[in-house]
Design a protein around this motif. Structure first.
Motif, PDB file in Angstrom:
ATOM      1  N   ALA A  39      46.383  51.186  42.933  1.00  0.00           N
ATOM      2  CA  ALA A  39      46.840  50.563  41.683  1.00  0.00           C
ATOM      3  C   ALA A  39      48.308  50.880  41.416  1.00  0.00           C
ATOM      4  CB  ALA A  39      45.970  51.012  40.508  1.00  0.00           C
ATOM      5  N   SER A  67      51.259  48.100  41.349  1.00  0.00           N
ATOM      6  CA  SER A  67      52.098  48.001  40.154  1.00  0.00           C
ATOM      7  C   SER A  67      53.575  47.993  40.528  1.00  0.00           C
ATOM      8  CB  SER A  67      51.796  49.158  39.202  1.00  0.00           C
ATOM      9  OG  SER A  67      52.674  49.143  38.108  1.00  0.00           O
ATOM     10  N   GLU A  78      47.502  44.673  33.363  1.00  0.00           N
ATOM     11  CA  GLU A  78      46.431  45.639  33.653  1.00  0.00           C
ATOM     12  C   GLU A  78      45.935  45.450  35.071  1.00  0.00           C
ATOM     13  OE1 GLU A  78      42.950  47.103  31.009  1.00  0.00           O
ATOM     14  OE2 GLU A  78      42.156  45.411  32.161  1.00  0.00           O
ATOM     15  N   LEU A  79      45.712  46.568  35.749  1.00  0.00           N
ATOM     16  CA  LEU A  79      45.099  46.583  37.072  1.00  0.00           C
ATOM     17  C   LEU A  79      43.864  47.466  36.991  1.00  0.00           C
ATOM     18  CD1 LEU A  79      48.286  47.157  39.261  1.00  0.00           C
ATOM     19  CD2 LEU A  79      47.148  44.977  38.762  1.00  0.00           C
ATOM     20  N   GLN A  80      42.714  46.912  37.294  1.00  0.00           N
ATOM     21  CA  GLN A  80      41.478  47.702  37.322  1.00  0.00           C
ATOM     22  C   GLN A  80      41.016  47.758  38.768  1.00  0.00           C
ATOM     23  OE1 GLN A  80      38.293  46.365  34.763  1.00  0.00           O
ATOM     24  NE2 GLN A  80      36.786  47.448  35.976  1.00  0.00           N
ATOM     25  N   THR A  85      38.794  49.657  41.802  1.00  0.00           N
ATOM     26  CA  THR A  85      37.625  50.478  42.107  1.00  0.00           C
ATOM     27  C   THR A  85      37.559  50.657  43.615  1.00  0.00           C
ATOM     28  OG1 THR A  85      36.433  49.554  40.218  1.00  0.00           O
ATOM     29  CG2 THR A  85      35.104  50.646  41.905  1.00  0.00           C
ATOM     30  N   LEU A  88      39.585  44.789  42.997  1.00  0.00           N
ATOM     31  CA  LEU A  88      40.658  44.731  42.008  1.00  0.00           C
ATOM     32  C   LEU A  88      40.433  43.564  41.064  1.00  0.00           C
ATOM     33  CD1 LEU A  88      43.558  45.520  40.983  1.00  0.00           C
ATOM     34  CD2 LEU A  88      44.404  43.878  42.677  1.00  0.00           C
ATOM     35  N   ARG A  89      40.571  43.842  39.786  1.00  0.00           N
ATOM     36  CA  ARG A  89      40.627  42.808  38.740  1.00  0.00           C
ATOM     37  C   ARG A  89      41.963  43.012  38.051  1.00  0.00           C
ATOM     38  NH1 ARG A  89      36.252  40.311  36.735  1.00  0.00           N
ATOM     39  NH2 ARG A  89      36.801  40.772  34.589  1.00  0.00           N
ATOM     40  N   ALA A  90      42.803  41.974  38.078  1.00  0.00           N
ATOM     41  CA  ALA A  90      44.187  42.151  37.627  1.00  0.00           C
ATOM     42  C   ALA A  90      44.597  41.096  36.611  1.00  0.00           C
ATOM     43  CB  ALA A  90      45.119  42.087  38.828  1.00  0.00           C
ATOM     44  N   ARG A  91      45.348  41.548  35.644  1.00  0.00           N
ATOM     45  CA  ARG A  91      46.005  40.652  34.687  1.00  0.00           C
ATOM     46  C   ARG A  91      47.501  40.724  34.971  1.00  0.00           C
ATOM     47  NH1 ARG A  91      42.199  39.003  31.315  1.00  0.00           N
ATOM     48  NH2 ARG A  91      40.487  40.385  30.780  1.00  0.00           N
TER      49      ARG A  91
END
Length: 145
Positions: free
Chosen positions: A62, A66, A78-80, A82, A104-107
Motif C-alpha cells: 500500500a 501510494s 484510500e488504499l485497502q 489485504t 486491493l480496493r482503491a479510491r
C-alpha cells in the motif's frame, strides 16, 4: 536503517507459548502459540508468524502504491490492501509458506483503469517486502472503486 523484533518462546512446540515485541512497541509482549498458528483463526489465542508476514506485505504494498500513484499525479484517497498468506504441508512433515495473495480496493480519482493496473502491478513487484518474499508466488487482484 535497522528495525528489531524479539520473540521469546517457553516450552515445547505444541503446548508452549511465546511473546513478540517490536522496537517501536507497536507489538509489546503479543502472545503467539502453536494453536494460534494452526487452529484459531480469530486471534483469540494470539497472532502467528504468517499473519505478521501478511500485515507486513499488505502495508508495504500500500505504501509503495501510494508513492507511485502520487508520482503519477493521481494520489490515492484510500488504499485497502489485504495479503492472504497460504501455507502448504511439506513432504515428510512440516509446512512451507507458498504464496501471498494481495487484494486491493482503491479510491483514486482521475486515473484510467489501465494506468491503475500498471501501477498496482509495479508496486506488487517492487515493494521491499515483495522483493524479500520473491521465493513465493505473489498474486494481485486490484479493484478501482
Amino acid at each position: 536503517m535497522n528495525r528489531t523484533a524479539t520473540a521469546i518462546w517457553n516450552g515445547d512446540l505444541k503446548t508452549g507459548t511465546g511473546k513478540l515485541s517490536t522496537q517501536s512497541t507497536a507489538l509489546n509482549d503479543l502472545g503467539y502459540s502453536f494453536k494460534s498458528r494452526t487452529e484459531d483463526i480469530h486471534g483469540k489465542a494470539g497472532t502467528n508468524p504468517e499473519e505478521l508476514i501478511g500485515a507486513a506485505h499488505a502495508g508495504c504494498f500500500a505504501m509503495m502504491l501510494s508513492s507511485l500513484l502520487s508520482t503519477n499525479g493521481t494520489p490515492p484517497t484510500e488504499l485497502q490492501a489485504t495479503a492472504t498468506i497460504s501455507t502448504v504441508p511439506n513432504e515428510g512433515g512440516g509446512f512451507s509458506i507458498a504464496k501471498s495473495d494481495l487484494t486491493l480496493r482503491a479510491r483514486v480519482a482521475n486515473i484510467s483503469e489501465s494506468d491503475f493496473q500498471k501501477l498496482a502491478k509495479q508496486a506488487k513487484e517492487n515493494c521491499p517486502v515483495s522483493r524479500a518474499l520473491n521465493a513465493l508466488e505473489i498474486s494481485l487482484t486490484a479493484t478501482l472503486l
